[in-house]
Write a protein that holds these residues in place. Structure first.
Motif, PDB file in Angstrom:
ATOM      1  N   HIS A 225       9.715  15.805 -21.368  1.00 53.04           N
ATOM      2  CA  HIS A 225       8.728  15.408 -22.367  1.00 53.04           C
ATOM      3  C   HIS A 225       9.369  15.474 -23.735  1.00 53.04           C
ATOM      4  CE1 HIS A 225       8.399  19.768 -22.163  1.00 53.04           C
ATOM      5  NE2 HIS A 225       7.573  19.830 -23.181  1.00 53.04           N
ATOM      6  N   CYS A 257       4.004  11.893 -29.415  1.00 55.72           N
ATOM      7  CA  CYS A 257       4.935  11.527 -28.345  1.00 55.72           C
ATOM      8  C   CYS A 257       5.431  10.104 -28.582  1.00 55.72           C
ATOM      9  CB  CYS A 257       4.242  11.638 -26.990  1.00 55.72           C
ATOM     10  SG  CYS A 257       5.307  11.223 -25.600  1.00 55.72           S
ATOM     11  N   GLY A 316       4.572  13.288 -20.108  1.00 52.23           N
ATOM     12  CA  GLY A 316       5.739  13.943 -19.534  1.00 52.23           C
ATOM     13  C   GLY A 316       5.822  13.752 -18.029  1.00 52.23           C
TER      14      GLY A 316
END
Length: 484
Positions: A225, A257, A316
């Motif tokens: 991740h 992310c 992730g």
């Protein structure tokens, strides 16, 4: 002995992206909200007071409706989901040298097209195969200038070629720093979440694991991740452009992310693989890689499972590796969230594979309570979590009944029992000297053993230190120290 360019002991590399820089710039406002909330236990008043204290940040970047403060509070969507997230700079430092020496160098990135060239230079230096003249012949004039800057700052030096740290034909898993692992069979190597010459963790290690020690032993890289202690761009740039890198599939890049596949391709990597969970396995040499869900470490909690921005997620993967010598499932920082439970994934693993030999996991019990009231060390990922769902402030401040973001010892014991794991190995807790436990290892191992006993599970917890290898053909519990 031939002198080659390689990274010096203590050299550290760091990349700064636009989202990270932005996260740091708004952090004082978020910190003030949390400070206010600790004092008054009223989220609405905390947001209002912090906005008065930081009017420019609040007005420019946040949506705050005075008639509906808590429900409306959010970072404006263009900042949550930026269309572009350029790398602004690469910085290099060596903290082992005298403080009177200037060892800090920064390379400002004005054109993203130069990143593959920097990648190529770092790759050449990281191999510890070439001298100065040989590297200069393979890079542009601009990269020669950067190389000279790195030499002047003692980030790289011409020095004897270092010894490699891992015997090539050694099937097993090796514990590197923090969340980094090296999986080996006799022919193949897989590197996990590498952090080499990193700025994270201890800053004055006497010995550490270097890129040169791994030369020739890595055939692919797995990324779990995008949290900064698992996703280190300068480390990845030490490896060849053609190396396969498997990353999580990110439906929509965000400040929490980024799109990892797009990022690596922008750095010049040619074989970046992002697949769905439960996809067909990926074969690297004689290793079979199964991409499985990563639940946990999310802003979502049971009490507030309808965030404003569901795409603002810490995407992730966990990975299950099957080899001719052993099978191993590493869970990283996984746990549970409203999207799913790692216990359900464990049931799938049991049904699909009949169990696994090894389970590796972070043993820490991380919750939003445990981050405390100081956000300074948590970066943009925590800010994104808080911004995704402001009610989590209330959960952060609770003293009881909080939601774990990771499995903790109890959850790990339950997973091991489900998949009939033969052994369980702790990792991803912190940095330490080679041959030493990380700060919390011993207590966490005791906790895990106790929880396994409670559920009547025979899984053996393997104490191992930074640099240890758990060797597939060794006696149970035997750690061969390979890297030091």
């Amino acid at each position: 002995m031939e002198q080659v360019i390689s990274f010096t002991k203590g050299s550290q590399l760091q990349a700064l992206t636009a989202s990270e820089y932005f996260g740091y710039s708004i952090q004082p406002f978020i910190q003030d909200i949390l400070n206010q909330f600790v004092e008054c236990d009223n989220l609405k008043m905390s947001i209002i007071q912090a906005a008065k204290n930081h009017p420019q940040i609040a007005e420019t970047f946040f949506d705050i409706d005075s008639n509906n403060v808590v429900e409306s509070f959010s970072l404006k969507e263009p900042f949550l989901f930026p269309e572009q997230n350029p790398v602004l700079s690469l910085s290099f430092n060596n903290k082992r040298l005298s403080p009177f020496l200037s060892t800090h160098a920064t390379q400002t990135i004005q054109n993203q097209l130069v990143l593959p060239e920097i990648h190529h230079l770092l790759y050449l230096c990281g191999q510890a195969k070439f001298n100065y003249e040989q590297i200069c012949q393979q890079v542009s004039d601009e990269m020669v200038i950067l190389l000279d800057k790195l030499l002047k700052s003692w980030i790289v030096r011409e020095q004897p070629q270092p010894n490699k740290g891992v015997p090539l034909e050694t099937p097993g898993v090796f514990r590197l720093q923090h969340a980094a692992l090296l999986y080996r069979t006799k022919t193949t190597g897989i590197l996990v979440d590498p952090q080499l010459h990193s700025n994270y963790g201890l800053t004055n290690l006497k010995q550490d694991i270097t890129r040169a020690m791994l030369e020739g032993f890595v055939d692919a890289i797995l990324i779990s991740h995008s949290h900064y202690d698992h996703w280190n761009l300068p480390t990845l740039m030490l490896f060849a452009p053609e190396i396969p890198i498997i990353v999580p599939k990110v439906p929509r890049g965000s400040m929490t992310c980024e799109d990892m596949k797009a990022r690596l391709e922008g750095l010049g990597f040619q074989k970046v693989i992002a697949v769905d969970w439960y996809a067909e396995p990926i074969a690297i040499g004689d290793m079979e890689i199964h991409v499985l869900p990563f639940y946990g470490e999310q802003p979502l909690v049971p009490e507030y499972n309808q965030p404003k921005h569901p795409d603002l997620r810490n995407w992730g993967n966990t990975y299950l590796l099957r080899t001719p010598y052993y099978s191993s499932w590493f869970l990283i920082d996984a746990g549970d969230d409203p999207m799913g439970s790692m216990r359900d994934v464990a049931e799938y693993v049991k049904q699909k594979f009949g169990g696994v030999d090894q389970v590796l996991s972070n043993f820490l019990s991380l919750s939003y309570n445990s981050i405390g009231t100081d956000l300074s060390g948590w970066g943009a990922d925590i800010l994104g979590n808080l911004l995704s769902n402001p009610q989590i402030f209330s959960v952060t401040n609770k003293k009881e009944g909080f939601h774990l973001a990771t499995l903790g010892a109890k959850g790990i014991a339950e997973i091991c029992a489900i998949v009939d794991a033969k052994v369980c190995l702790p990792y991803a807790h912190s940095w330490a000297e080679l041959g030493q436990y990380t700060k919390s290892d011993e207590q966490l191992i005791e906790d895990a053993i106790a929880e396994l006993a409670k559920v009547g599970c025979s899984t053996q917890v393997i104490p191992w230190k930074i640099g240890d290898g758990y060797i597939a053909d060794s006696s149970p519990g035997l750690n061969n120290r390979i890297l030091y």
